[in-house]
Design a protein around this motif. Sequence first.
Motif, short mmCIF file in Angstrom:
data_model
loop_
_atom_site.label_atom_id
_atom_site.label_comp_id
_atom_site.label_asym_id
_atom_site.label_seq_id
_atom_site.Cartn_x
_atom_site.Cartn_y
_atom_site.Cartn_z
N GLU A 264 0.84 -1.08 -0.05
CA GLU A 264 0.02 0.05 -0.02
C GLU A 264 0.81 1.04 -0.12
OE1 GLU A 264 -3.36 0.37 3.20
OE2 GLU A 264 -3.79 -1.49 2.01
N ALA A 265 1.90 1.39 0.68
CA ALA A 265 2.80 2.38 0.69
C ALA A 265 4.18 1.91 1.01
CB ALA A 265 2.45 3.31 2.21
N VAL B 41 3.64 8.46 -4.02
CA VAL B 41 2.45 9.20 -3.14
C VAL B 41 1.17 8.64 -3.01
CG1 VAL B 41 1.21 11.40 -3.30
CG2 VAL B 41 3.75 11.38 -3.91
N GLN B 42 0.49 8.31 -4.45
CA GLN B 42 -0.68 7.44 -4.34
C GLN B 42 -1.11 7.02 -5.79
OE1 GLN B 42 -4.58 9.42 -4.18
NE2 GLN B 42 -3.95 11.35 -5.13
N VAL C 172 -4.40 5.92 -7.90
CA VAL C 172 -6.01 5.90 -8.05
C VAL C 172 -6.25 4.72 -9.39
CG1 VAL C 172 -7.83 7.06 -8.63
CG2 VAL C 172 -6.07 8.21 -7.26
N ILE D 267 -0.89 7.14 -11.08
CA ILE D 267 -0.08 6.87 -10.22
C ILE D 267 0.73 8.08 -10.21
CG2 ILE D 267 1.79 5.29 -9.33
CD1 ILE D 267 0.71 3.47 -11.26
N GLU D 268 0.84 8.66 -8.53
CA GLU D 268 1.74 9.60 -8.55
C GLU D 268 3.07 9.55 -7.53
OE1 GLU D 268 -1.18 12.49 -6.49
OE2 GLU D 268 -2.26 12.51 -8.30
N THR E 223 3.44 12.34 -12.71
CA THR E 223 2.21 11.41 -12.62
C THR E 223 2.08 10.34 -13.97
OG1 THR E 223 1.13 13.42 -12.10
CG2 THR E 223 -0.10 11.71 -12.71
#
Lengths: 521, 309
Positions: free
Chosen positions: A196-197, A207-208, A210, A215-216, A234
Motif C-alpha cells: 500500500e505504501a 505518493v498514491q 488511483v 499513479i503519483e 504522474t
Amino acid sequence: MKKRFVLFLALVMLLSLVSCGSSPDSEPAADNGGGSEASGEKKDSVILATSGEPYLFYALSAKGCSGDDNLVLSNVYDCLTFLNDDGSISPGLAEKWDISEDGLEYTFYLRKGVKFHDGSEMTAEDVKFTYDKGAEGPLGSALFINYSSCEILDDYTVKITLTDPYAAFLYGAASRLGGICSKAYYEKVGDEGYLEAPIGTGPYKFVQAVSGDRIEFEAFEDYWRGAPAIQNVTIKIVTDTNTQVIGLENGDYDVVRAPSIETCVRFDSNDKVDWAYGDSTGRITMYLGAWGGRNGEDKNFRKAVQYAINKEEINEGANAGYATILDIDMCPMYGGYPSGGYEVVEYDAEKAKEYLAQSSYDGSEFDILVKVGTTYETAAKIIQAQLNAVGIKAKITAVDNTTYSDLWMAGNYDGIIYDNLCSLVDADGMSTFFRPLEMGYIYTQNSQYPKTDEIYALCMEGRAHQGDEREPYYVEACNIITEEAYLVPLYNGLNTVAFNAQLKGVTAHCLGTYNFYQWSW
Amino acid sequence: MTYLKYIGKRLLLLIPVIVGITFVLYFIMALSPGNPAQLILGADATAEQIQALEEEMGLNDPIIVQYLNYMLGVIRGDFGTSWVSGYNVLGEFILRIPNTLLIAVLATVGAVALGIPMGIYSAVKQYSLFDYGGMVVAMLLFSVPAFWLGIMCQILFCLILGWLPAAGDESLRYFILPSIVLGANTFASMIRMARTSMLDVIKQDYIRTARAKGAPERRVIMRHGVRNGLIPVITQIGISFAGAVGGAIVTETIFAINGVGMLLLNAVKSRDIPVVMGTVIFVAAIVGIINLVVDLICAKVDPRIDLAS
C-alpha cells in the motif's frame, strides 16, 4: 407570439454555444499544459501516459509483480546493479563487486549513506532481507536463479552464494525483484502495508495510486545520486493510443510510452514533439510447429519456410526499417551473445522452392498465430505473402491475448509470432522454448521440439560458464536450431517513447521503463 | 400509498432480473476461452502452479457451484476482489461511477434542453427551412459513430482551436467534449422523437378544439400540444440515459475518462470475472431504477397511466 418563441430558441442555442466555448479561462490552462515557460514560471512536473496499468509496487509479496510494474519499481527502488538503456550493467547500490573463480560467490560492496524514503539508512541487513524473501517468492525461480544464501560480512558488504554457477546473476540483481526493500519497515507494516505504501531508496517517493486513472510520485530530496530535477511525476493510464497522441500534441501529457513507429515517424514533422527509440530485450521470433500432424514435422518443409522469409522486407513494413534484424534467437545486447561462428540463413526463394519440392507438403494451410492489432500482425501479413510466393498456402490467425495464449498452450499453430521479452538481458533467455517436458511448463507440453534435450543441455552449459567461455555452447545450440529450422528469428523488439520537445533526458530503456531522475525541463 | 406500493413491487422485481442477468453472464464468462489462473500467472507458469491457483480460486468446481458461491457472497455484500489488480470490486465501482454519471447527466440534459425545443419547433414549422435543416442535422448526428466524432472533436477543439483539454477527468472542463460526443446521438433522437410526436398531437381533435375556443397559438402548443406529445419522449430520455450510464465505453476510452465503461471493458479483456459480474450487477440495478423513475414521471405527466393496475 411565434417571434418570441424563435427568440427563446435562439437564446438557448447561443447560451449552449457560449458555455461549450468558455474560451477566456481555458487559454492559460492550455499554455500550462504545453510545458512552455512563457509565464516565467519553471515547470517541474511531468505527466506520462501509458496504456498498461501497473498494480503492484512492491515485488516481494506472494503476489509477485509483472513487467508493467517495472515503470513504478525502477523509480521507487534501486538495485545493487543498474541496468542501462542499452542493456549493459553499471554499479547501483553496490559500488563494486567481486565474483569468485567458480562463479558461485558474489561479494557486493555497498554504497554508504544511502537513505530509504523514511530516512533510515540502507545496510547489508536490507540486502539480505530482500534477497532471502525475493528468492522464496513467486519470481525467485525466474529472476534469482540458483540463489542459495546471503551472508552479511559487515554493514556494507554482503556475500551472495549460488547453488550452481549462473552467469546472468548480475542481471537478476538489476531486475524488478532486485530492488532493495527496507527490512525494518517491512517488520513494521508487513506485506500488505508495504504494497500500500511502498518505500525504497529510489529517486522518487510513491505518493498514491488511483486505480484505472493515475499513479503519483514525488522527488526524493535525499536521493544518493542527488535530488531529481522533476518534482512531481504522474503516470496516467490512457488505454486508447490515439488519445495518448492527441493528448501529447495538445500538451495534456508530456511523455507517451511506446507509441507505434508510424506515429513516431509522423512526429518528425512536429517540432513540439520529439521521440526516441531503442532495442528492447525482446526477440520477435516465429517459432515453427515441428510436432504431431503439422506440416512442420517435415524438416524439409521447415527449411522451405526458413529460406522463404525476407526479414529486411518485414522490418521495412512493420517497423519502417528501425528495428535490428536478428540472425539467431538472441538479442545482440544479451550477455553471452556469441561474437561469431553461428550459421546465418539468408533469404533465398529458389532454395525455399527446392526444399518445398523435397518435402511432403500437401498444399494444406500454414497457420500463423499472432496477437491481433499489433505490429506483429503486420509482420505476419508480410510473411504470409512471402510464403505464398514460394508456394506455401499461409493463413493468419490474429486473435486477442486470451485466445492467443490458449492456442499457444495447445500447440495449435504452424508458426507463432512471439515477443520473447526477457527480464534478464542474457543469452540464457533463448532456452525458454526448449525447456524439457519434466520442468512442467504448460506451453512445452504440447509443443516439444525433437532436439529439445540436446539444446537445453547446451544452454545449461552456457549458464554454468563465465565470460567468453559461454559462447561455444550458445553457438552450438543456435546452430542446431538453425539447421533444424525450428524457428525464424525476425527482429529485435523496439521500444519507443514520444515526448514534449522541451523535456530533456528522455530515452527509451531496453525494458520499456524510464529513469525519471534523468529528466529535466 | 399506491406509489410506495408500486415502487416496492418494482424494486422487488429487479431481483429476478439481476439473478437472470448474472446467471447468463457467469456461464458465458466461464465458457469463454482463456484460463484465468494461467492468465494471472503468465506464460512462464508450470502446470503445478496453475493447478494450485485454480484450486485456490475454486475454478475446479462445477460452474453452477462457482456461480452459487459467487451469489452467496453477493448477498452478503461481498463482491470479491479483482483477479488482475487485487482491488475490491465495490470500491472500484464506487470510484468510477461519479465520472460516468456526470457525463451521462451532462450529455442527457444538454441533448434534451436543445433537442426537444428544436423538435417541437420543427413540428410547428413543418416543411420549413428550419425543419429540413434540423432533420439533416439529426440524421447526420444519428449516423456518425462516436469514435469518429470524438476524434474529430479532439482535433478541432483541442489541437486546432486549443480551447479544451483532449483527455482526462480532472475538472468540469474535461467533461465538455465527452458530453457532446455522448449526447450527440441522444440529441438527434430527441429532435426526431419530439417532432414526430408533436406532429401526431397537432393533428388531434382536441388541438382543433383548443384553437376553436380561441386559445392563443402559443398556449395551444405549449399547454395542449407539448404535454401530450412529451410522453414517448420521456420514455426515450430514460432509455438514452440508461444507455449512457451502462455503455459509454467508446466515449470513456477516447477521452480517457476513468469510468464504469472503461472498467468493464478492461475486465472483459482480461477475463476478470469478479469485476465484470460486479459491474454488471450495479449497472443493471441503476438502469432498473432509472426505468422506474421514468415510469413514475410518465404517470405524473399523464394521469391516464394507472400505476396501481
